[in-house]
Scaffold this motif. Structure first.
Motif, short mmCIF file in Angstrom:
data_model
loop_
_atom_site.label_atom_id
_atom_site.label_comp_id
_atom_site.label_asym_id
_atom_site.label_seq_id
_atom_site.Cartn_x
_atom_site.Cartn_y
_atom_site.Cartn_z
N LEU A 291 -45.99 17.78 -7.74
CA LEU A 291 -47.17 18.21 -6.99
C LEU A 291 -48.13 17.07 -6.69
N LEU A 292 -48.01 15.95 -7.42
CA LEU A 292 -48.96 14.86 -7.25
C LEU A 292 -48.97 14.34 -5.82
N ALA A 293 -47.79 14.28 -5.20
CA ALA A 293 -47.70 13.75 -3.84
C ALA A 293 -48.45 14.63 -2.85
N GLU A 294 -48.64 15.91 -3.18
CA GLU A 294 -49.33 16.82 -2.27
C GLU A 294 -50.84 16.67 -2.31
N LEU A 295 -51.36 15.98 -3.33
CA LEU A 295 -52.81 15.98 -3.54
C LEU A 295 -53.55 14.96 -2.69
N GLY A 296 -52.84 14.02 -2.08
CA GLY A 296 -53.51 13.05 -1.23
C GLY A 296 -53.57 11.65 -1.81
N PRO A 297 -54.23 11.44 -2.95
CA PRO A 297 -54.31 10.08 -3.50
C PRO A 297 -52.94 9.53 -3.89
#
Length: 438
Positions: A291-297
């Motif tokens: 999910l980290l890739a979906e958060l923007g940073p």
């Protein structure tokens, strides 16, 4: 003391049974080592290293001491029935041991408490802790003052320890302080411009503006509406670069992902980049990973990228957190993060814990070096701040000059959702750093 029947008085059976039942409910959290073994996503208070060991040992001991003192000093003298005293003791334990109880709620029902309920519970817990400190101070000072007055007057002075009226006043004061401390922590912090002169910084990078976010702890306590306002303030400041130095979120991915969506709206010409903090690991980084890739940073995990501006280059590196070792994940590795990077180029390093600066300053690199960190929350509460400072090798808040290296420690954009309090320490902040060449 003896009863009218001549037999020694004993604690009422119901009080003892209630206390034993309560101990059985809370005992998993009291045992050292059990927090790490039982913690699921959202059990963000579990820690690693010296601080984790200290907290695992002292935290339950302090709670037990507080319950004992409250029971003997306040609840036992009350002219109410034993069941009422037992109920008061249980209520006190639920507030003092809130973090253990909420963890059990999560483990059993996989559910985070609604924000209003959680904040109210936090306020009452802090109020009870402050009340016990004030009451203990009163009990300690009263005999000393009595002795001084007796010495001065030469006559016996009656014992005037805190009676019901004074106890009520102390609790009212404690409740006011707790409410102030909690609401101060929950507000959206301001953007505060600061200049940092970095030795060796090339003129091409003079004037670079960096919005330094840290310790967002996005959760039901610091929800999407709060984060959206933070993002709005950062974008309005128009920084060249936005960085987040760890502890981006708390809690379970399925429950917190919607709260994090405003991060996608952060904008900066040189991008939005982040490193990991200890709370990312407590929240189960393996489940968060996809999910980290979906958060923007862009999350820098023991790696670096090269930023370019006006024909000049700057290394932006990020490392993992030392909590990773407990989860068999890569610990912070500065060598790996800088592998292949020219030591002549200026370095902007993102590391959640400021103590890593002692390792960074020993690097043999002639280029300018600035480390950005968080983690300490500026101590969070007066008195506790000195302990936090000691556990972080003397680094607590603000700018530190370490030879030619510079370290900036953010007080935190927010703080842990488990303990949303700030009392007697710098407020939450969004530093807007302007880098200056000498």
């Amino acid at each position: 003391m003896r009863t009218s029947a001549g037999s020694p008085s004993r604690p009422h059976g119901r009080v003892v049974r209630s206390a034993l039942l309560l101990a059985l409910v809370l005992i998993p959290g009291f045992l050292p080592g059990m927090p790490a073994a039982l913690s699921g996503p959202g059990a963000a208070w579990a820690a690693d290293g010296a601080f984790g060991t200290l907290r695992a040992l002292l935290h339950p001991a302090v709670i037990a001491a507080g319950m004992l003192y409250l029971g003997l000093r306040v609840i036992r003298p009350l002219r109410v029935s034993p069941p009422a005293k037992a109920a008061l003791l249980i209520a006190a334990a639920l507030f003092l041991g809130r973090v253990y109880v909420t963890r059990q709620i999560y483990l059993i029902w996989q559910y985070e408490l609604p924000r209003t309920l959680h904040v109210g519970w936090c306020i009452l817990q802090l109020a009870l802790c402050i009340f016990l400190l004030l009451l203990a101070a009163s009990d300690i000072l009263a005999p000393l003052l009595r002795r001084l007055r007796r010495t001065a007057s030469g006559t016996e002075v009656p014992d005037r320890r805190a009676g019901p009226g004074l106890r009520a006043g102390l609790f009212a004061a404690a409740l006011s302080l707790a409410a102030f401390g909690c609401f101060s922590a929950l507000r959206v912090p301001p953007v505060t411009p600061q200049e940092i002169v970095v030795p060796g910084l090339p003129a091409a990078w003079d004037g670079l503006t960096v919005a330094h976010l840290s310790d967002l702890h996005v959760s039901k306590t610091f929800p999407a509406s709060w984060l959206a306002e933070v993002v709005r303030k950062v974008n309005a400041a128009k920084p060249d670069l936005v960085v987040i130095t760890g502890d981006i979120f708390d809690g379970d991915p399925k429950q917190s992902i919607d709260e994090l969506r405003p991060l996608r709206d952060l904008r900066a010409p040189l991008g939005v980049h982040a490193c990991l903090g200890n709370h990312e690991y407590y929240a189960d980084l393996r489940r968060w990973g996809p999910l980290l890739a979906e958060l923007g940073p862009r999350i820098l995990q023991n790696e670096h990228i090269v930023l370019r501006r006006n024909g000049a280059e700057l290394i932006l590196a990020g490392v993992t957190d030392s909590a990773a070792a407990a989860y068999r994940l890569p610990p912070p590795d500065i060598g790996k993060a800088l592998r292949g990077a020219s030591p002549e180029l200026p370095l902007l390093l993102l590391a959640h814990r400021p103590a890593l600066a002692d390792q960074v300053r020993r690097l043999s690199r002639p280029g300018a070096t600035l480390q950005l960190s968080g983690h300490t929350h500026a101590g969070q509460i007066i008195g506790l701040a000195e302990i936090i400072k000691y556990l972080n090798k003397g680094y607590l808040n603000g700018l530190y000059a370490l030879g030619d290296m510079r370290l900036h420690v953010s007080p935190g954009t927010a703080l842990s959702s488990s303990y949303p309090f700030r009392l007697g320490v710098p407020s939450s902040d969004i530093p807007l750093l302007t880098l200056r060449a000498p």
